[in-house]
Motif scaffolding. Sequence first.
Motif, short mmCIF file in Angstrom:
data_model
loop_
_atom_site.label_atom_id
_atom_site.label_comp_id
_atom_site.label_asym_id
_atom_site.label_seq_id
_atom_site.Cartn_x
_atom_site.Cartn_y
_atom_site.Cartn_z
N THR A 47 0.82 -1.22 0.00
CA THR A 47 0.00 0.00 0.00
C THR A 47 0.85 1.26 0.00
N ARG A 48 1.82 1.35 0.89
CA ARG A 48 2.58 2.60 1.02
C ARG A 48 3.44 2.86 -0.22
N ILE A 49 4.00 1.79 -0.80
CA ILE A 49 4.81 1.97 -2.01
C ILE A 49 3.93 2.41 -3.17
N ALA A 50 2.74 1.83 -3.27
CA ALA A 50 1.81 2.23 -4.33
C ALA A 50 1.37 3.68 -4.14
N LEU A 51 1.13 4.09 -2.91
CA LEU A 51 0.73 5.46 -2.64
C LEU A 51 1.84 6.45 -3.01
N ALA A 52 3.06 6.08 -2.68
CA ALA A 52 4.20 6.93 -3.04
C ALA A 52 4.34 7.03 -4.55
N ALA A 53 4.10 5.93 -5.26
CA ALA A 53 4.18 5.94 -6.72
C ALA A 53 3.08 6.82 -7.31
N ALA A 54 1.88 6.76 -6.72
CA ALA A 54 0.78 7.60 -7.19
C ALA A 54 1.10 9.08 -6.99
N ARG A 55 1.74 9.39 -5.88
CA ARG A 55 2.13 10.78 -5.63
C ARG A 55 3.19 11.21 -6.64
N ALA A 56 4.19 10.36 -6.88
CA ALA A 56 5.25 10.69 -7.83
C ALA A 56 4.71 10.88 -9.24
N ALA A 57 3.64 10.15 -9.58
CA ALA A 57 3.06 10.25 -10.91
C ALA A 57 2.06 11.40 -11.02
N GLY A 58 1.84 12.11 -9.93
CA GLY A 58 0.92 13.24 -9.96
C GLY A 58 -0.54 12.85 -9.84
N LEU A 59 -0.81 11.58 -9.49
CA LEU A 59 -2.20 11.14 -9.33
C LEU A 59 -2.79 11.59 -8.00
N VAL A 60 -1.93 11.85 -7.03
CA VAL A 60 -2.34 12.30 -5.70
C VAL A 60 -1.43 13.45 -5.31
N GLY A 61 -2.01 14.49 -4.75
CA GLY A 61 -1.21 15.61 -4.28
C GLY A 61 -0.33 15.21 -3.11
N ALA A 62 0.78 15.93 -2.92
CA ALA A 62 1.74 15.57 -1.87
C ALA A 62 1.08 15.60 -0.50
N GLU A 63 0.26 16.62 -0.23
CA GLU A 63 -0.36 16.73 1.10
C GLU A 63 -1.39 15.63 1.30
N ARG A 74 -9.77 11.55 10.60
CA ARG A 74 -10.78 12.45 10.04
C ARG A 74 -10.25 13.16 8.80
N GLN A 75 -9.00 13.62 8.88
CA GLN A 75 -8.39 14.26 7.72
C GLN A 75 -8.25 13.27 6.56
N ALA A 76 -7.88 12.03 6.88
CA ALA A 76 -7.74 11.02 5.83
C ALA A 76 -9.08 10.74 5.17
N ARG A 77 -10.14 10.69 5.96
CA ARG A 77 -11.46 10.44 5.38
C ARG A 77 -11.85 11.54 4.40
N GLY A 78 -11.47 12.77 4.71
CA GLY A 78 -11.74 13.86 3.78
C GLY A 78 -11.08 13.64 2.44
N VAL A 79 -9.84 13.15 2.48
CA VAL A 79 -9.13 12.84 1.23
C VAL A 79 -9.82 11.69 0.50
#
Length: 995
Positions: free
Chosen positions: A902-918, A981-986
């Motif tokens: 999960t964490r590696i996939a999330l980092a890859a999504a961020r690097a690809a611009g699919l998810v914002g850094a924050e 709560r912040q994660a649920r917003g995302v």
Amino acid sequence: MTQSGGRPDSRVRRLLRHGFSDPASADRLLDSEALVPLRDDTLFLDALGATADPDLALVGLLRLVEALGGETQQLLDALRASKPLRDRLLGVLGASTALGDHLATHPADWQALVTYESADLHPGVAEFEHALRDVDSPDALRVAYRGALLSIAARDVCGTSDIAETAAELADLATATLRSALTLAEADAPEDAARCRLAVIAMGKCGGHELNYVSDVDVIFVGEAAAGTDEDEAVRAATRLAAHMMRICSDTTAEGTIWPVDANLRPEGRNGPLVRTLSSHLAYYQRWAKTWEFQALLKARAVAGDEALGEEYVAAVAPMVWQAAERENFVTDVQQMRRRVIASIPAAHVERELKLGPGGLRDVEFAVQLLQLVHGRSDASLRSPTTLEALDALAVGGYVGRQDAAALDAAYRFLRTMEHRIQLFRMRRTHLMPEAEEDQRRLGRSLGYRSEPIAELHKAWRRHAAAVRRLHEKLFYRPLLDAVAQLDVGEVRLSPKAAGQRLEALGYADPAAALRHLEALASGVSRKAAIQRTLLPVLLGWFADSADPDAGLLAFRKVSDALGKTPWYLRLLRDEGAAAENLARVLSGGRLAPDLLLRAPEAVALLGDEGGLRPRDPAALAQETLAAVGRAEDAEQAVAAARGVRRRELFRTAAGDLIGAYGTEGSEPQDPAVAIDRVGDALTDLNAATLAGALRAAVRAQWGDELPTRFTVIGMGRFGGHEMGYGSDADVLFVHEPREGVSEHEAGKAAFAVATEMRRLLQLPTADPPLVMDADLRPEGKSGSLARSLASYEAYYRRWSVVWESQALLRAEPVAGDADLGERFVELIDPLRYPEGGPDEDAVREIRRLKARMESERLPRGADPTTHTKLGRGGLTDVEWTVQLLQMRHGHEIPELRTPRTRIALAAARAAGLVGAEDARTLDEAWVLASRVRNAVMLVRGRPGDTFPSEPRELAAVGRYLGYEPGHVGEMVDDYRRVTRQARGVVERLFYDAE
């Protein structure tokens, strides 16, 4: 031979022998016209050589002589005639540039050092008040204060007063100064003075008669109305007087400053009113005060203003002070305060700290005060506000061993003397060892070290600091051991009541049981008991610092009983520095690790090996497991052998996790994200090795060395994602492929039999945490075949697969069995889980529908959705499904997304611009936190759980694992709710496309 200017070289060598660092410069100064009468005076040179810094003393004397002008002769005559004056004046000038500056500005003050009578040796408040009697302004008070300080310093550096007497004199001078300052404030505002009664209560070192040269003077103000005055008006008048008095002492002018007056120990601190009535003080202490405030009140002493009111205040708060140890969170509060002090020390200063660092002054004061509060309830002889007097009383009463008390007394005196001499130099508030070599040389010489002052100073400092560190623990626990060890210890023995009080105050909920454990461990004259008596004082302290000291001590007794006759066990704890502390932390960190250790007590050896808690190499682990299985006589013994390896490795992982070994790299601080990844890898690897062992055992039982069909186990879910927790099931698929010449039917029968036998073997009763194999993610779920051929999987997925199965396959990874077959299975499913163009809109809607249904139907009844780590708001499922949807949509085009983690996939999504850094940071933080909470619950309770425990000690233990200080479990839960709560917003935005 002569040096330049015709001065004989022998004189320079003579000055060098007297301790001058720059003898040539000193020789030139001695040739000054003003000092010519003393230049060849042997007694004068000897006196200079006896100072901390002869060069500084000589410069200071020359400045004084020059300032005296025409009155110089009187001084020179007095110096030749009076050894006490020589020693005092030169001693001060060689130790303090600040007092040298004072004498250069007020040269007549040298005459204060002439008197050498018994009344002058140890003055008290009355003598200091007499010295300050004529002051008529704040500046006059500053000058008179510094003159009195000059006399105190002279007695100190000459050895006329010891450190305790010097500290008491400084406190008495502070008392006289506060009285004079209040008199000046009242003279400036007589109408305010007439309206109120104002009492000044000294706290801290001033209250304890142990003040430093340079220190805040802590006070509390109590005000009452004078006859005929409204109370509110009287409090306002008293507040103006108190504030004026503080300014007189604290302000800096051309005459310098006296010291800051600090009133922040008052109720509500700096946010509270400066002056309160006595009834207001008492109401606050009865309802709102914290434990540290009662600890501070131990040193309360009326020193100025209305004497009767001050004494009434002290008498009223005293009973509360001596009941503080009965407060519910007493030990937690006291320990937390000490930890905060240590944590506040800048890392660069720790090695130089005399006061706050390990083995420093605060350790002595903390230990003495804690013992006073525990035993002073029933023994009034312990109620002295002065540290050394209280330490002596504890020894006399048998609460502390006499030898320990003497060693601690000596260390405290040495450290306080160091602190005083450091402050005396520039009259600056500091508790740090100076860094400059010349400053360390002066300090060493001031303490009597002459041959190698710097080396001798550091040697003595290390020795005394080590003694404090050792005795800080021993002070609490050695008398407890003496009370139960059934030995003639030659000292007063703690009564059972006193021993129980001490254990209870230190956090032991069942002191009677704790004393029984201590007696069983430490009684008698055997070598084993002797080693235990050496170990237990420190171990008991570590247990007391945990969330459940009783459980830690009980587990230690059980382990010791199991290994008591093993010669290496106690030797390991005694001789390997980290082993004992690691064991204490592991045993008191929860139930899982101690339970594992008690079933494999020899694993305690891992705690003494520097690399013993690091995860094993997966290949080596699998090889060891298969070798153990190979030596077994039947399948049941084989799986028992595999479980034995798993038990040890599970303990290794749990122990390393509890002591923080998995989240560090070298000296770097603990990183929770690194720790959770390493724990997940370690648990996945050891469970994979166990499955490999069970597979080998199942095959050997019926087919010998080779099964009629190739067979592999595919990890799914957390198993496939290398994200297993301590309580995770092993989600699996069984895949086979008939060997050449074997029919599909025969191969299928064999594969089914092997899978069934593996499940049976792993379900055999065991006291270890079970490894549950769950194959419900297979095609058709529970209704489908337990094991399928690769061709059967291919046909099913091509014709019947639904979207949730594609999503589940995102985390598929081979974990045991035929590696080539496992890789071909992965090749088969890749187009399914990473479809070209991504899932269509119907599939995405179905994924979202399934997620919404899960949220509404699968959360256990009564569970709090804000704290359920798996299915709750912003929990594991929220984050994982969000990441998995991104993988399914974009995995075909972006190879970096093709990972079961999960964490590696999330980092890859961020690097690809699919998810914002924050957004990525928010999701990652929530996933890591939820995973750590689940692991903490299993470590603490010994059984899985998806929410915080309700039992207070278990909840506190979870908090300690997560890094929260005792007493902050509410903050821990609040933080969890905030992060999730912040994660649920995302998740609402990214998964449900809600804006």
